[in-house]
Design a protein around this motif. Structure first.
Motif, short mmCIF file in Angstrom:
data_model
loop_
_atom_site.label_atom_id
_atom_site.label_comp_id
_atom_site.label_asym_id
_atom_site.label_seq_id
_atom_site.Cartn_x
_atom_site.Cartn_y
_atom_site.Cartn_z
N PRO A 1 86.10 87.69 -26.25
CA PRO A 1 85.18 89.34 -26.12
C PRO A 1 84.41 89.79 -26.39
CG PRO A 1 87.73 89.46 -28.24
CD PRO A 1 86.64 87.94 -27.10
N LEU A 2 83.07 89.34 -26.57
CA LEU A 2 81.61 89.44 -26.43
C LEU A 2 81.51 89.42 -25.05
CD1 LEU A 2 80.89 89.12 -30.28
CD2 LEU A 2 81.34 91.55 -29.86
N ILE A 3 81.68 88.11 -24.75
CA ILE A 3 80.92 87.58 -23.81
C ILE A 3 81.52 88.27 -22.91
CG2 ILE A 3 81.36 85.38 -22.14
CD1 ILE A 3 81.21 83.80 -24.06
N TYR A 4 82.50 88.03 -22.39
CA TYR A 4 83.34 88.97 -20.86
C TYR A 4 83.12 90.96 -21.51
CZ TYR A 4 86.74 86.06 -20.73
OH TYR A 4 87.30 84.35 -20.62
N ALA A 5 82.73 91.52 -22.09
CA ALA A 5 81.85 92.18 -22.60
C ALA A 5 80.02 92.22 -22.85
CB ALA A 5 82.07 93.48 -24.38
N HIS A 6 79.62 91.39 -23.06
CA HIS A 6 78.06 91.53 -22.37
C HIS A 6 77.89 90.05 -21.70
CE1 HIS A 6 77.55 95.09 -25.28
NE2 HIS A 6 78.74 94.00 -26.03
N PRO A 7 78.14 90.07 -20.79
CA PRO A 7 78.21 88.99 -19.71
C PRO A 7 76.34 88.45 -19.40
CG PRO A 7 78.95 90.21 -18.19
CD PRO A 7 79.31 90.51 -19.36
N SER A 8 75.46 87.30 -19.45
CA SER A 8 74.32 87.57 -18.61
C SER A 8 74.22 87.52 -17.75
CB SER A 8 73.92 85.72 -18.76
OG SER A 8 73.50 85.87 -17.52
N LYS A 9 73.44 88.15 -16.64
CA LYS A 9 73.55 88.58 -15.26
C LYS A 9 73.16 87.11 -14.09
CE LYS A 9 72.35 93.81 -15.96
NZ LYS A 9 72.12 93.80 -17.99
N GLU A 10 72.45 87.04 -15.05
CA GLU A 10 72.08 85.54 -14.43
C GLU A 10 73.04 84.19 -14.53
OE1 GLU A 10 68.26 84.02 -16.15
OE2 GLU A 10 67.40 86.65 -15.95
N VAL A 11 73.99 84.24 -14.53
CA VAL A 11 75.25 82.77 -13.82
C VAL A 11 75.56 83.24 -12.87
CG1 VAL A 11 75.86 83.16 -16.92
CG2 VAL A 11 77.11 84.74 -15.08
N GLN B 1 86.20 77.13 -48.48
CA GLN B 1 86.63 78.54 -49.67
C GLN B 1 86.70 79.50 -48.43
OE1 GLN B 1 83.27 80.11 -52.04
NE2 GLN B 1 84.53 79.31 -53.88
N ASN B 2 86.13 79.68 -47.07
CA ASN B 2 85.92 80.55 -45.61
C ASN B 2 85.97 79.49 -44.86
OD1 ASN B 2 85.92 83.39 -44.52
ND2 ASN B 2 83.92 83.94 -44.85
N GLN B 3 87.10 79.16 -44.52
CA GLN B 3 86.65 78.12 -43.40
C GLN B 3 87.19 79.01 -42.01
OE1 GLN B 3 90.44 75.55 -43.62
NE2 GLN B 3 89.30 73.91 -45.32
N LEU B 4 86.91 78.74 -40.73
CA LEU B 4 86.48 79.07 -39.58
C LEU B 4 86.60 78.72 -38.55
CD1 LEU B 4 86.28 81.29 -37.48
CD2 LEU B 4 83.50 80.89 -38.19
N THR B 5 87.80 77.77 -37.90
CA THR B 5 87.98 77.56 -36.76
C THR B 5 87.34 77.37 -35.49
OG1 THR B 5 90.45 78.20 -36.64
CG2 THR B 5 90.20 76.81 -37.82
N TRP B 6 87.65 76.34 -34.69
CA TRP B 6 86.70 76.46 -33.41
C TRP B 6 88.12 77.83 -32.76
CZ3 TRP B 6 82.30 75.51 -31.73
CH2 TRP B 6 81.81 74.65 -32.15
N GLY B 7 89.27 77.38 -32.83
CA GLY B 7 90.23 78.40 -32.74
C GLY B 7 89.57 80.08 -33.01
N GLU B 8 89.31 80.59 -33.93
CA GLU B 8 89.32 81.54 -34.84
C GLU B 8 87.64 81.93 -33.62
OE1 GLU B 8 91.37 81.48 -38.96
OE2 GLU B 8 89.34 80.39 -38.79
N LEU B 9 87.10 80.91 -33.85
CA LEU B 9 85.53 81.64 -33.20
C LEU B 9 86.11 81.48 -31.88
CD1 LEU B 9 82.53 81.52 -34.14
CD2 LEU B 9 82.49 78.82 -32.39
N GLU B 10 86.81 81.35 -31.11
CA GLU B 10 86.74 81.33 -29.89
C GLU B 10 87.71 82.61 -29.47
OE1 GLU B 10 89.65 79.97 -26.39
OE2 GLU B 10 89.74 78.38 -27.91
N PHE B 11 88.55 83.52 -30.61
CA PHE B 11 89.25 84.44 -30.63
C PHE B 11 88.16 85.51 -31.12
CE2 PHE B 11 91.15 87.73 -32.71
CZ PHE B 11 92.17 88.59 -31.68
N LEU B 12 86.93 85.33 -31.69
CA LEU B 12 86.02 85.76 -31.67
C LEU B 12 84.66 86.60 -31.01
CD1 LEU B 12 85.41 85.45 -35.68
CD2 LEU B 12 87.11 87.43 -35.12
N ILE B 13 85.41 84.66 -30.40
CA ILE B 13 83.79 85.31 -29.59
C ILE B 13 83.65 85.62 -27.63
CG2 ILE B 13 81.62 83.76 -28.56
CD1 ILE B 13 81.32 82.44 -30.84
#
Length: 97
Positions: A24-34, A10-22
């Motif tokens: 921007p969040l990773i870029y906005a809040h990257p880990s300081k220990e990478v 009913q509410n499918q989420l593909t890996w491509g859509e997940l990548e598109f959503l996640i």
């Protein structure tokens, strides 16, 4: 505490859509220990993924371990990336959209 995250018919989420959503969040809040700024993409071809892993993980790990040996420190990056790659390979079954 356990959280389940699933996607059904009913509410499918593909890996491509997940990548598109996640990402921007990773870029906005990257880990300081990478070591490397977060990035990448999901690959649909196993060979292309293996090449990407080699270039982006194995080569830098080998270089850093070589530098550690030169500086008299204990090399640990190759072992760390091997562990990460084993953990990621356990999730391969989830890539069938």
């Amino acid at each position: 505490m356990v959280y389940y995250c699933t996607s059904g018919f009913q509410n499918q989420l593909t890996w491509g859509e997940l990548e598109f959503l996640i990402f921007p969040l990773i870029y906005a809040h990257p880990s300081k220990e990478v070591f490397q700024y977060p990035g990448g993409s999901f690959k649909s071809n196993r060979l292309w993924n293996e090449i990407s892993v080699f270039i982006n993980h194995q080569v830098p790990a080998q270089i850093l371990d070589f530098m550690a040996k030169i500086l008299g420190r204990k090399p640990k990056m190759v072992q760390l990336y091997s562990r990460i790659n084993r953990a990621v390979s356990c999730l391969e079954f989830t890539t069938h959209e």
